[in-house]
Design a protein around this motif. Structure first.
Motif, mmCIF file in Angstrom:
data_model
loop_
_atom_site.group_PDB
_atom_site.id
_atom_site.type_symbol
_atom_site.label_atom_id
_atom_site.label_comp_id
_atom_site.label_asym_id
_atom_site.label_seq_id
_atom_site.Cartn_x
_atom_site.Cartn_y
_atom_site.Cartn_z
ATOM 1 N N LYS A 1 4.369 5.336 -5.950
ATOM 2 C CA LYS A 1 4.426 5.212 -7.410
ATOM 3 C C LYS A 1 3.330 6.057 -8.063
ATOM 4 C CE LYS A 1 4.166 1.769 -11.109
ATOM 5 N NZ LYS A 1 4.346 0.352 -11.482
ATOM 6 N N ILE A 2 2.122 5.971 -7.549
ATOM 7 C CA ILE A 2 1.020 6.756 -8.103
ATOM 8 C C ILE A 2 1.311 8.250 -7.960
ATOM 9 C CG2 ILE A 2 -1.412 7.356 -7.775
ATOM 10 C CD1 ILE A 2 -1.830 4.369 -6.967
ATOM 11 N N LYS B 1 0.828 -1.201 0.000
ATOM 12 C CA LYS B 1 0.000 0.000 0.000
ATOM 13 C C LYS B 1 0.869 1.261 0.000
ATOM 14 C CE LYS B 1 -3.788 2.212 2.612
ATOM 15 N NZ LYS B 1 -3.124 3.484 2.870
ATOM 16 N N HIS B 2 1.887 1.273 0.850
ATOM 17 C CA HIS B 2 2.776 2.434 0.947
ATOM 18 C C HIS B 2 3.503 2.691 -0.370
ATOM 19 C CE1 HIS B 2 5.830 5.176 2.441
ATOM 20 N NE2 HIS B 2 6.778 4.336 2.063
ATOM 21 N N SER C 1 11.027 1.348 -2.326
ATOM 22 C CA SER C 1 10.997 0.358 -1.248
ATOM 23 C C SER C 1 10.219 0.915 -0.067
ATOM 24 C CB SER C 1 12.420 0.000 -0.799
ATOM 25 O OG SER C 1 12.903 0.917 0.174
ATOM 26 N N LYS C 2 10.096 0.097 0.952
ATOM 27 C CA LYS C 2 9.359 0.492 2.149
ATOM 28 C C LYS C 2 10.011 1.673 2.865
ATOM 29 C CE LYS C 2 11.699 -2.969 5.082
ATOM 30 N NZ LYS C 2 11.491 -4.181 5.910
ATOM 31 N N TYR C 3 11.275 1.927 2.600
ATOM 32 C CA TYR C 3 11.982 3.008 3.281
ATOM 33 C C TYR C 3 11.839 4.361 2.587
ATOM 34 C CZ TYR C 3 14.182 -0.677 6.050
ATOM 35 O OH TYR C 3 14.406 -1.740 6.897
ATOM 36 N N ASN D 1 0.819 1.429 -15.159
ATOM 37 C CA ASN D 1 -0.440 0.721 -14.927
ATOM 38 C C ASN D 1 -0.281 -0.132 -13.673
ATOM 39 O OD1 ASN D 1 -2.634 -1.058 -14.910
ATOM 40 N ND2 ASN D 1 -2.717 -1.183 -17.141
ATOM 41 N N ILE D 2 -0.844 0.314 -12.587
ATOM 42 C CA ILE D 2 -0.641 -0.339 -11.300
ATOM 43 C C ILE D 2 -1.188 -1.754 -11.282
ATOM 44 C CG2 ILE D 2 -2.767 0.303 -10.087
ATOM 45 C CD1 ILE D 2 0.804 0.800 -8.707
#
Length: 379
Positions: free
Chosen positions: A267-268, A261-262, A356-358, A289-290
């Motif tokens: 990216k969006i 989700k994060h 990444s998550k960071y 395109n997600i």
């Protein structure tokens, strides 16, 4: 402020992974092949790591073979499956990672196999109808198609391809280096005979990976010289790498929904800001395109400019780490073979950003502004 947006190349090590690895660097130093207590303790840790990975992937521990990473694993599965099953045809695509494409081309030059290249659509997705036609004409082949492209992020319908391969008795190998640790893989439900992983793609250590080999489709060893890895890979195991790999995958599965989700939001955010900031910007493949691409990768297609050849260098000067293609070829002078295949006549620039998550929203904003400045567009 330095911003790291090249996570498809490698990710930073998770501190929790480092803590899991530390005892095997400093205290538990025994050789896992030794029969004394020091060796037995380390052997037990390796087998515990193997069991954990198997649980997460819903396979058996005996189907997990540790390697030095994805490249070795791809080479091993391709070369050894051809040898073990007498396969004469390989079906693959022109946008595979070099660990696959160069391997099958080398085997073809040696006269061991013929290669059939599957067609790609205008976005770089595999033409599944053409794949089925190739399988009809060449049953009992080796099919090697990556789950997600490391440069443009396109995701393959691995379940559908697996079902096709089953219908035509094909051996199915998929390079899953970019998806293991980012997507759930239930190997009890996918008809794939071999997949690959590299720990450093999901916050584990470099130099550690594994290959899954389905127990009813075993292959000959690729590396000889010892009985390690159940006689499948000779050489003393990378103990702390294996421990870190298992811990990293455990964390990835534990936190996957939140991280997805994060990262999708990042990216969006970048897609929207780039469209609003740089006139004429577009995206290579289906990376914007997600629903049809890796949520971790965005490959930006810049308007034509004399400055495009220096875009990565200039981004680096502004503190932005990104890529122009596969990291494994980042020191080479030639351009991306993926983009060259899909856009042979294009003169537009390309930058791959990967998250990444960071990463944080403000880092995306900094990168967009830097790119806009380099394109001489006021942000």
């Amino acid at each position: 402020m330095r911003v790291y947006l090249d996570n498809a190349a490698t990710t930073p090590l998770d501190p929790e992974v480092f803590e899991a690895m530390k005892p095997f660097m400093l205290e538990d130093f025994g050789n896992p092949s030794s029969t004394h207590s020091h060796g037995r303790k380390v052997r037990a840790a390796i087998e515990s790591a193997r069991k954990k990975i198997a649980e997460l992937l819903n396979c058996t521990a005996g189907e997990i073979i540790f390697t030095s990473g994805g490249t070795e694993a791809d080479n091993a599965i391709i070369t050894s499956s051809i040898q073990s099953y007498g396969l004469k045809t390989v079906i693959s695509s022109h946008i595979e990672h070099h660990a696959v494409e160069n391997t099958v081309e080398t085997l073809a030059k040696r006269g061991l196999v013929n290669i059939k290249w599957v067609n790609l659509d205008e976005k770089g997705h595999v033409d599944l109808n053409h794949l089925e036609s190739l399988l009809k004409e060449n049953p009992q082949s080796l099919v090697s198609l990556m789950h997600a492209n490391n440069e443009i992020g396109n995701v393959l319908d691995i379940e559908r391809v697996g079902a096709m391969c089953k219908n035509y008795q094909a051996y199915f190998h998929s390079d899953t280096v970019q998806t293991v640790g980012h997507y759930v893989h239930d190997l009890s439900k996918i008809n794939v005979h071999g997949i690959t992983a590299a720990a450093h793609k999901f916050h584990g250590p470099k130099g550690a990976g594994f290959m899954f080999i389905r127990k009813d489709k075993k292959i000959a060893p690729f590396v000889y010289g010892g009985a390690q890895e159940r006689n499948m890979r000779g050489g003393t195991e990378n103990v702390y790498g294996i421990i870190g790999l298992a811990k990293a995958l455990e964390i990835a599965y534990r936190e996957m929904a939140d991280h997805k989700k994060h990262i999708e939001e990042l990216k969006i955010r970048m897609v929207h800001k780039l469209k609003a900031t740089i006139p004429g910007v577009s995206f290579h493949g289906d990376s914007d395109n997600i629903e049809r691409s890796l949520y971790t990768v965005l490959n930006v297609c810049l308007p034509e400019s004399e400055e495009n050849d220096m875009i990565l260098f200039n981004l680096d000067l502004q503190g932005i780490s990104a890529s122009g293609g596969s990291a494994c070829s980042s020191g080479a002078t030639q351009g991306s073979h993926v983009l060259g295949t899909l856009y042979p006549d294009s003169k537009r620039g390309a930058v791959r950003f990967s998250f990444s998550k960071y990463n944080k929203p403000e880092e995306v904003d900094v990168a967009v502004k830097a790119l806009a400045d380099l394109c001489k567009i006021p942000a």
